[in-house]
Design an enzyme around this catalytic site. Sequence first.
Site, PDB file in Angstrom:
ATOM      1  N   LYS A  89       0.805  -1.225   0.000  1.00  0.00           N
ATOM      2  CA  LYS A  89       0.000   0.000   0.000  1.00  0.00           C
ATOM      3  C   LYS A  89       0.838   1.274   0.000  1.00  0.00           C
ATOM      4  O   LYS A  89       0.429   2.303  -0.531  1.00  0.00           O
ATOM      5  CB  LYS A  89      -0.947   0.008   1.200  1.00  0.00           C
ATOM      6  CG  LYS A  89      -2.132  -0.941   1.025  1.00  0.00           C
ATOM      7  CD  LYS A  89      -3.192  -0.681   2.073  1.00  0.00           C
ATOM      8  CE  LYS A  89      -4.445  -1.488   1.806  1.00  0.00           C
ATOM      9  NZ  LYS A  89      -4.257  -2.937   2.084  1.00  0.00           N
ATOM     10  N   GLU A 111      -9.696   7.514   3.743  1.00  0.00           N
ATOM     11  CA  GLU A 111     -10.635   6.640   4.439  1.00  0.00           C
ATOM     12  C   GLU A 111      -9.888   5.343   4.711  1.00  0.00           C
ATOM     13  O   GLU A 111      -8.954   4.984   4.004  1.00  0.00           O
ATOM     14  CB  GLU A 111     -11.859   6.366   3.567  1.00  0.00           C
ATOM     15  CG  GLU A 111     -11.710   5.219   2.558  1.00  0.00           C
ATOM     16  CD  GLU A 111     -10.659   5.442   1.475  1.00  0.00           C
ATOM     17  OE1 GLU A 111     -10.356   6.609   1.174  1.00  0.00           O
ATOM     18  OE2 GLU A 111     -10.130   4.445   0.945  1.00  0.00           O
ATOM     19  N   SER A 377       1.477  -9.861  -1.190  1.00  0.00           N
ATOM     20  CA  SER A 377       1.116  -8.452  -0.968  1.00  0.00           C
ATOM     21  C   SER A 377       1.474  -7.899   0.404  1.00  0.00           C
ATOM     22  O   SER A 377       1.726  -6.707   0.547  1.00  0.00           O
ATOM     23  CB  SER A 377      -0.381  -8.249  -1.219  1.00  0.00           C
ATOM     24  OG  SER A 377      -1.155  -9.101  -0.414  1.00  0.00           O
TER      25      SER A 377
HETATM   26  C1  LIG Z   1      -5.125  -3.886   1.599  1.00  0.00           C
HETATM   27  C2  LIG Z   1      -4.482  -5.165   1.285  1.00  0.00           C
HETATM   28  C3  LIG Z   1      -4.912  -5.975   0.204  1.00  0.00           C
HETATM   29  C4  LIG Z   1      -6.126  -5.647  -0.617  1.00  0.00           C
HETATM   30  O1  LIG Z   1      -6.074  -4.448  -1.317  1.00  0.00           O
HETATM   31  P1  LIG Z   1      -5.825  -4.389  -2.889  1.00  0.00           P
HETATM   32  O2  LIG Z   1      -6.100  -2.991  -3.244  1.00  0.00           O
HETATM   33  O3  LIG Z   1      -6.779  -5.361  -3.519  1.00  0.00           O
HETATM   34  O4  LIG Z   1      -4.427  -4.793  -3.129  1.00  0.00           O
HETATM   35  C5  LIG Z   1      -4.211  -7.128  -0.071  1.00  0.00           C
HETATM   36  N1  LIG Z   1      -3.147  -7.508   0.673  1.00  0.00           N
HETATM   37  C6  LIG Z   1      -2.716  -6.770   1.714  1.00  0.00           C
HETATM   38  C7  LIG Z   1      -1.544  -7.253   2.490  1.00  0.00           C
HETATM   39  C8  LIG Z   1      -3.362  -5.583   2.051  1.00  0.00           C
HETATM   40  O5  LIG Z   1      -2.923  -4.870   3.096  1.00  0.00           O
END
Ligand SMILES: *Cc1c(COP(=O)(O)O)cnc(C)c1O
Length: 393
Positions: A89, A111, A377
């Site tokens: 993020k 938000e 992610s």
């Molecule tokens: C917020 C988050 C997501 C989901 O958000 P996307 O916008 O779909 O990427 C996925 N993995 C992690 C670790 C997150 O913090």
Amino acid sequence: MTYQADEKGYYGEFGGAYIPEMLYPNVEELRSRYLDIMKENSFQKEFKELLKEYVGRPTPLYYAKRFSEKYGTKVYLKREDLCHTGAHKVNNTVGQILMAKKLGKNRIIAETGAGQHGVATATVCALMGIECIVYMGEIDIERQAPNVARMKMLGAKVVPAKSGSRTLKDATNEAIRDWINNPVDTHYIIGSVVGPHPYPDMVARFQSVISEEIKNQLKEKEGTENPDFVVACVGGGSNAAGAYFHYLDNPEVGIIAVEAAGKGIDSGESAATSALGKVGIIHGSKTLLMQTGDGQITEPYSISAGLDYPGVGPMHANLFKSGRGEFISITDEAAMKAGLELAKLEGIIPAIETSHALAIFEDRKFKKDDIVVVNLSGRGDKDLNTYIDYFNL
Ligand SMILES: *Cc1c(COP(=O)(O)O)cnc(C)c1O
């Protein structure tokens, strides 16, 4: 034919900017300037430097040997979990804080649902010494105390949204209201590839550093820039958009999107937007979203807070509708198991969002020589209590 956004922010039939008239000046200012600003040398220089020195990029592309052996294919993990603050993020919030500065804004609003985007926003505001207001549902403030504490420690003001279901969509409404009232000095940092044009395209471009790096790293390791498949979990869709970006128009690379089935697609407690969603408008964008027969947004459910979103970004709606992307949904149970498995096989504890992407290998079989890149992610530190309760650790 492209799977990228056109000038009006459409991906096929999805996208656009469906906004109240009072928001038009803000969105139009951003729309008319974002591409030019992103092209400026001074912007690129500062963005790249911060990604390197502050975020810790490039993140490794790690060959997961034991995981690969178990599933009989070649799996690489793109280690976004190693970014500063623990997930992808921050790539976007670094980009948007620089954009805000170029636009002459000195006040940031955002938000947040689970608080991850709030923390990433508060982080870059502290970095730049800019005022930060984060809207968060009252219920979420109770559920996500550690992230609320983080935001406060970083100097942000956390404002409770007390209307409606007191969760993410109500926080979003409050943020939009704030922006309408403060059009001149305020930039609204949206956390995923959602919202009115130009947000989905702008956020996808900031996150596209992920696939840019994958191309270079894979070339070095495998002699080709192209994996056979790129896999990512999809909440709003920003980590996925970043991982797919430079492969969208390359048919040699398969795109796999993984959604949260929650307790099962037909259980009434799910967030599998492509399977359950219908065309509608949410947060200023035409996309697929979960709704009742008369168009009211349905409360989504997933064990993972980051996937608990009733819509999906317009890029992904188009990847689904056109068949370019393969969409798979994974239950809470399968995701939790996959998270525990990665911990035991590779010594990496993933975020539960990411665990959904890892869970596909149980049923979706790949060839022995296939190169499959999974976007890791985020890291699982924030989810330890959920793992502990679930497995009685
Ligand atoms: C917020 C988050 C997501 C989901 O958000 P996307 O916008 O779909 O990427 C996925 N993995 C992690 C670790 C997150 O913090």
